[in-house]
Design an enzyme around this catalytic site. Structure first.
Site, mmCIF file in Angstrom:
data_model
loop_
_atom_site.group_PDB
_atom_site.id
_atom_site.type_symbol
_atom_site.label_atom_id
_atom_site.label_comp_id
_atom_site.label_asym_id
_atom_site.label_seq_id
_atom_site.Cartn_x
_atom_site.Cartn_y
_atom_site.Cartn_z
ATOM 1 N N CYS A 29 16.170 34.276 36.968
ATOM 2 C CA CYS A 29 16.256 34.958 38.262
ATOM 3 C C CYS A 29 17.180 34.126 39.152
ATOM 4 O O CYS A 29 17.603 33.024 38.776
ATOM 5 C CB CYS A 29 14.862 35.018 38.885
ATOM 6 S SG CYS A 29 14.193 33.359 39.125
ATOM 7 N N HIS A 58 9.715 26.009 34.973
ATOM 8 C CA HIS A 58 8.768 25.778 33.880
ATOM 9 C C HIS A 58 9.359 26.149 32.523
ATOM 10 O O HIS A 58 8.947 27.119 31.895
ATOM 11 C CB HIS A 58 7.475 26.558 34.141
ATOM 12 C CG HIS A 58 6.693 26.015 35.290
ATOM 13 N ND1 HIS A 58 5.939 26.790 36.143
ATOM 14 C CD2 HIS A 58 6.547 24.741 35.735
ATOM 15 C CE1 HIS A 58 5.369 26.027 37.056
ATOM 16 N NE2 HIS A 58 5.728 24.783 36.844
ATOM 17 N N HIS A 91 9.388 25.641 42.740
ATOM 18 C CA HIS A 91 8.069 26.190 43.105
ATOM 19 C C HIS A 91 7.623 25.827 44.512
ATOM 20 O O HIS A 91 6.658 26.386 45.012
ATOM 21 C CB HIS A 91 7.028 25.708 42.076
ATOM 22 C CG HIS A 91 7.553 25.813 40.673
ATOM 23 N ND1 HIS A 91 8.155 24.758 40.040
ATOM 24 C CD2 HIS A 91 7.641 26.871 39.840
ATOM 25 C CE1 HIS A 91 8.581 25.144 38.839
ATOM 26 N NE2 HIS A 91 8.285 26.413 38.690
ATOM 27 N N HIS A 141 -1.711 25.890 40.521
ATOM 28 C CA HIS A 141 -0.277 26.135 40.278
ATOM 29 C C HIS A 141 0.527 25.431 41.381
ATOM 30 O O HIS A 141 0.134 25.462 42.548
ATOM 31 C CB HIS A 141 0.003 27.640 40.288
ATOM 32 C CG HIS A 141 1.391 27.969 39.854
ATOM 33 N ND1 HIS A 141 2.466 27.854 40.710
ATOM 34 C CD2 HIS A 141 1.888 28.366 38.661
ATOM 35 C CE1 HIS A 141 3.570 28.180 40.045
ATOM 36 N NE2 HIS A 141 3.241 28.500 38.796
ATOM 37 N N GLU A 143 3.145 26.176 43.028
ATOM 38 C CA GLU A 143 3.533 27.016 44.181
ATOM 39 C C GLU A 143 2.346 27.182 45.133
ATOM 40 O O GLU A 143 2.517 27.208 46.368
ATOM 41 C CB GLU A 143 4.030 28.388 43.710
ATOM 42 C CG GLU A 143 4.510 29.237 44.874
ATOM 43 C CD GLU A 143 4.939 30.643 44.466
ATOM 44 O OE1 GLU A 143 5.389 30.845 43.326
ATOM 45 O OE2 GLU A 143 4.807 31.546 45.316
ATOM 46 N N THR A 182 4.301 34.177 44.560
ATOM 47 C CA THR A 182 5.394 35.130 44.279
ATOM 48 C C THR A 182 5.376 35.678 42.858
ATOM 49 O O THR A 182 6.076 36.652 42.578
ATOM 50 C CB THR A 182 6.754 34.431 44.490
ATOM 51 O OG1 THR A 182 6.785 33.276 43.652
ATOM 52 C CG2 THR A 182 6.975 34.044 45.931
ATOM 53 N N SER A 240 4.115 28.775 32.782
ATOM 54 C CA SER A 240 4.970 29.650 33.592
ATOM 55 C C SER A 240 4.186 30.892 33.997
ATOM 56 O O SER A 240 3.938 31.785 33.182
ATOM 57 C CB SER A 240 6.217 30.038 32.776
ATOM 58 O OG SER A 240 6.890 31.100 33.410
ATOM 59 N N ASN A 242 4.891 33.544 35.863
ATOM 60 C CA ASN A 242 5.506 34.874 35.729
ATOM 61 C C ASN A 242 5.601 35.297 34.266
ATOM 62 O O ASN A 242 5.477 36.476 33.956
ATOM 63 C CB ASN A 242 6.858 34.912 36.453
ATOM 64 C CG ASN A 242 7.970 34.281 35.649
ATOM 65 O OD1 ASN A 242 8.595 34.920 34.823
ATOM 66 N ND2 ASN A 242 8.202 32.980 35.851
ATOM 67 N N SER A 284 12.167 31.794 33.923
ATOM 68 C CA SER A 284 12.663 30.429 33.709
ATOM 69 C C SER A 284 13.206 30.223 32.294
ATOM 70 O O SER A 284 13.526 29.085 31.923
ATOM 71 C CB SER A 284 11.529 29.431 33.998
ATOM 72 O OG SER A 284 10.312 29.888 33.434
HETATM 73 O O1 0CN Z 1 8.295 29.791 35.144
HETATM 74 P P1 0CN Z 1 8.713 29.368 36.498
HETATM 75 O O2 0CN Z 1 9.384 28.035 36.620
HETATM 76 O O3 0CN Z 1 7.539 29.370 37.542
HETATM 77 P P2 0CN Z 1 6.175 30.175 37.686
HETATM 78 O O4 0CN Z 1 6.345 31.542 37.143
HETATM 79 O O5 0CN Z 1 5.121 29.384 36.967
HETATM 80 O O6 0CN Z 1 5.915 30.179 39.163
HETATM 81 O O7 0CN Z 1 9.718 30.494 36.997
HETATM 82 C C1 0CN Z 1 10.434 30.361 38.187
HETATM 83 C C2 0CN Z 1 9.635 30.834 39.306
HETATM 84 C C3 0CN Z 1 9.471 30.215 40.451
HETATM 85 C C4 0CN Z 1 9.290 29.619 41.603
HETATM 86 FE FE1 SF4 Z 2 12.590 33.385 40.657
HETATM 87 FE FE2 SF4 Z 2 10.295 32.312 41.499
HETATM 88 FE FE3 SF4 Z 2 12.257 32.840 43.224
HETATM 89 FE FE4 SF4 Z 2 10.945 34.838 42.078
HETATM 90 S S1 SF4 Z 2 10.114 33.323 43.500
HETATM 91 S S2 SF4 Z 2 13.172 34.698 42.408
HETATM 92 S S3 SF4 Z 2 10.537 33.999 40.025
HETATM 93 S S4 SF4 Z 2 12.308 31.351 41.539
#
Ligand code: 0CN
Ligand code: SF4
Length: 325
Positions: A29, A58, A91, A141, A143, A182, A240, A242, A284
């Site tokens: 993303c 992650h 995060h 988590h 975040e 998020t 992760s 998401n 990620s």
């Molecule tokens: O997998 P990610 O590093 O993180 P989470 O889904 O565990 O929050 O993906 C990026 C998302 C963010 C912030």
């Molecule tokens: Fe990507 Fe996390 Fe930002 Fe969503 S909140 S755009 S999954 S980094």
């Protein structure tokens, strides 16, 4: 010398066909792209080593590639020497972290995704208005720790499940608001928000939901392919959020799904009786890992790929001023 008819080939059976439905959008993303670029540019600007507090995103493959370029990953700021630059992960971090970096006169760059920072600002605003925040998210988590750490202790309560809503100690007279992590399940979050609004009709929420565009688009894409797939693979890490949600979405639609980090984890037994396989990747997970999985599947089956697109994504986030051109 080459034998004209190698015995092996003569005996080889043709591979069974396998249709692979590849979800779009999938993988990186805008927040992940930006966070990785921040570490790379920090390495160019400051030289190695650059410290990174928590995995920048992650994904082990991403973290290992940055380690090779000179990044050092730690969990806490006190593991970083005062004279070394440090990047905070996508995060987000509690307010105490940049405050501590400033107290120690450290050079730091914040790679918190702008969509997470937006939730941080919403939290501050709700507190200024005198509201108590009900924060929907998963305990532990990073975040969640980061967002809850934007406001004074005792002013925010974590809500993980519908059962948690039923047990909240607040009344219809309390000044309440809600926010969320998020990267949650769109469906579970909707159910929790509805339960909150039923129990507390006075509660106020954010103008637009906090679940980010990338999370909801990736879930929508899995919804489109899961019904037509006999089995689904999600490329992503076990920590992760998401990516885990993508496995859940498929399973709730009755399609068995597995989270894998690399192609080497695929058990060929999973493919028995599978004619159509769904494939996606968390926010990620780099696209290179999707190609690795398709190549691995091709060793066992005659693969035909089809991309199923649920949404177009054009989001790009600006880099922090100190690292922009
Ligand atoms: O997998 P990610 O590093 O993180 P989470 O889904 O565990 O929050 O993906 C990026 C998302 C963010 C912030
Ligand atoms: Fe990507 Fe996390 Fe930002 Fe969503 S909140 S755009 S999954 S980094």
């Amino acid at each position: 010398m080459n034998a004209p008819f190698p015995a092996q080939d003569a005996a080889a059976k043709p591979l069974l066909p396998l249709e692979v439905l590849i979800a779009a959008p999938r993988g990186f993303c805008a927040g992940v792209d930006r966070a990785i670029e921040i570490v790379e540019r920090a390495l160019e600007k400051y030289g190695a080593p650059v410290y990174v507090r928590h995995e920048i995103v992650h994904n082990k493959f991403v973290v290992d590639s940055l380690k090779q370029k000179g990044a050092i990953f730690v969990e806490e700021l006190d593991e970083v020497p005062e004279d070394a630059p440090v990047v905070f992960s996508a995060h987000g971090v509690p307010k105490t972290v940049p405050a501590e970096a400033e107290r120690r006169n450290m050079v730091y760059v914040d790679a918190t995704c702008p969509l997470v920072s937006k939730v941080h600002r919403q939290a501050e605003r709700q507190i200024e208005k005198g509201q108590h925040i009900l924060f929907i998210g998963h305990a532990g988590h990073p975040e969640v720790i980061g967002t809850m750490g934007q406001v004074p202790e005792g002013r925010i309560t974590l809500v993980e499940t519908l059962d948690d809503v039923a047990e909240l100690p607040f009344t219809k007279e309390d000044d309440l608001s809600y926010l969320s992590q998020t990267t949650l399940s769109v469906d579970d979050t909707r159910a929790i928000v509805e339960a909150l609004e039923t129990r507390y009709p006075q509660i106020v929420g954010p103008k637009a939901e906090d679940i980010c565009y990338a999370t909801s688009n990736r879930q929508a894409a899995v919804k489109q392919i899961a019904g037509g797939a006999d089995f689904l693979l999600v490329i992503g890490a076990p920590n992760s959020s998401n990516s885990l949600r993508l496995v859940e979405v498929a399973e709730r639609l009755g399609t068995e799904a597995r989270l894998i980090q690399r192609a080497s984890e695929i058990d060929p037994a999973w493919l028995e009786g599978v004619g159509t396989l769904g494939l996606t990747a968390g926010a990620s997970a780099p696209e290179m890992l999707v190609r690795e999985v398709v190549a691995k599947l091709g060793e066992w089956r005659d693969v035909r790929e089809r991309t199923i697109t649920a949404a177009e994504e054009k989001m790009v986030f600006k880099l922090p001023r100190e690292l922009a051109d």
